[in-house]
Design a protein around this motif. Structure first.
Motif, mmCIF file in Angstrom:
data_model
loop_
_atom_site.group_PDB
_atom_site.id
_atom_site.type_symbol
_atom_site.label_atom_id
_atom_site.label_comp_id
_atom_site.label_asym_id
_atom_site.label_seq_id
_atom_site.Cartn_x
_atom_site.Cartn_y
_atom_site.Cartn_z
ATOM 1 N N LYS A 53 2.640 -11.344 2.990
ATOM 2 C CA LYS A 53 2.772 -11.791 4.123
ATOM 3 C C LYS A 53 3.205 -12.420 4.895
ATOM 4 C CE LYS A 53 -2.117 -9.203 5.890
ATOM 5 N NZ LYS A 53 -3.128 -9.264 6.647
ATOM 6 N N LYS A 79 6.527 -4.853 1.094
ATOM 7 C CA LYS A 79 5.601 -4.014 2.336
ATOM 8 C C LYS A 79 5.049 -2.806 0.838
ATOM 9 C CE LYS A 79 7.736 -3.609 6.276
ATOM 10 N NZ LYS A 79 9.261 -2.775 7.062
ATOM 11 N N ASP A 80 5.688 -2.571 0.166
ATOM 12 C CA ASP A 80 5.062 -1.587 -1.012
ATOM 13 C C ASP A 80 3.932 -2.237 -1.922
ATOM 14 O OD1 ASP A 80 7.634 0.285 -0.104
ATOM 15 O OD2 ASP A 80 8.327 -0.693 -2.778
ATOM 16 N N ALA A 114 0.808 -2.653 0.755
ATOM 17 C CA ALA A 114 0.401 -1.246 0.548
ATOM 18 C C ALA A 114 -0.742 -0.879 -0.467
ATOM 19 C CB ALA A 114 1.397 0.316 0.580
ATOM 20 N N LYS A 115 0.026 -0.994 -1.831
ATOM 21 C CA LYS A 115 -0.625 -0.970 -3.348
ATOM 22 C C LYS A 115 -2.402 -1.635 -2.974
ATOM 23 C CE LYS A 115 3.303 -0.502 -5.945
ATOM 24 N NZ LYS A 115 4.070 -0.253 -6.518
ATOM 25 N N GLY A 135 -3.573 -1.813 -0.524
ATOM 26 C CA GLY A 135 -4.450 -1.187 0.344
ATOM 27 C C GLY A 135 -4.414 -1.748 2.086
ATOM 28 N N VAL A 136 -3.524 -2.945 1.843
ATOM 29 C CA VAL A 136 -3.554 -3.171 3.452
ATOM 30 C C VAL A 136 -2.730 -2.729 3.720
ATOM 31 C CG1 VAL A 136 -2.701 -5.588 4.345
ATOM 32 C CG2 VAL A 136 -3.856 -5.530 2.205
ATOM 33 N N ARG A 137 -2.968 -2.886 5.473
ATOM 34 C CA ARG A 137 -1.527 -1.627 6.023
ATOM 35 C C ARG A 137 -1.713 -3.090 6.991
ATOM 36 N NH1 ARG A 137 -1.157 1.665 4.128
ATOM 37 N NH2 ARG A 137 -2.405 3.205 3.244
ATOM 38 N N MET A 138 0.053 -2.569 7.429
ATOM 39 C CA MET A 138 1.400 -3.794 8.206
ATOM 40 C C MET A 138 1.096 -3.415 9.592
ATOM 41 S SD MET A 138 1.166 -6.392 6.419
ATOM 42 C CE MET A 138 2.298 -7.721 7.639
#
Length: 120
Positions: free
Chosen positions: A97, A110-111, A114-115, A117-120
């Motif tokens: 982050k 970002k990837d 996402a892997k 499971g965190v949404r930005m």
């Protein structure tokens, strides 16, 4: 001198590229000794340490890079990778982050989130 730094740096990159990470770190250490403000040598040394599975060493190297340049997005990204390998999910997320705060278009960060499971 700049020429000496460049040749050491290129040697380090070469040894990284042929999976001789231990040799590579020697060259990057020499780069850092010549110019401790150049963050690229820290990054490449940390990547070599990461590739050798020396995640705690890599974290120390990246912390030195951040001491030189506190806004160094790639240091935070690689710290995230190290923490992930060490099973420290929260620390990994925080570092990814932080990388994104500094560089909102940092695709790898970002990837990685996402892997996880965190949404930005």
């Amino acid at each position: 001198s700049n020429a000496k730094y460049q040749s050491l740096f290129i040697s380090g990159l070469y040894y990284n590229s042929i999976n001789e990470q231990a040799k590579a770190t020697v060259y990057f250490d020499q780069c850092i000794a010549l110019d401790y403000t150049n963050t690229l040598a820290y990054r490449e040394k940390a990547i070599a340490e990461y590739d050798m599975g020396k995640y705690l060493d890599a974290l120390k190297t990246l912390e030195l890079a951040l001491a030189v340049k506190s806004s160094y997005d790639e240091a935070y990204y690689w710290m995230g990778r190290c923490y992930e390998k060490l099973g420290k999910k929260e620390a990994a997320i925080d570092n990814y982050k932080q990388a994104l705060q500094l560089s909102p278009n940092y695709i790898e960060a970002k990837d990685a989130l996402a892997k996880m499971g965190v949404r930005m």
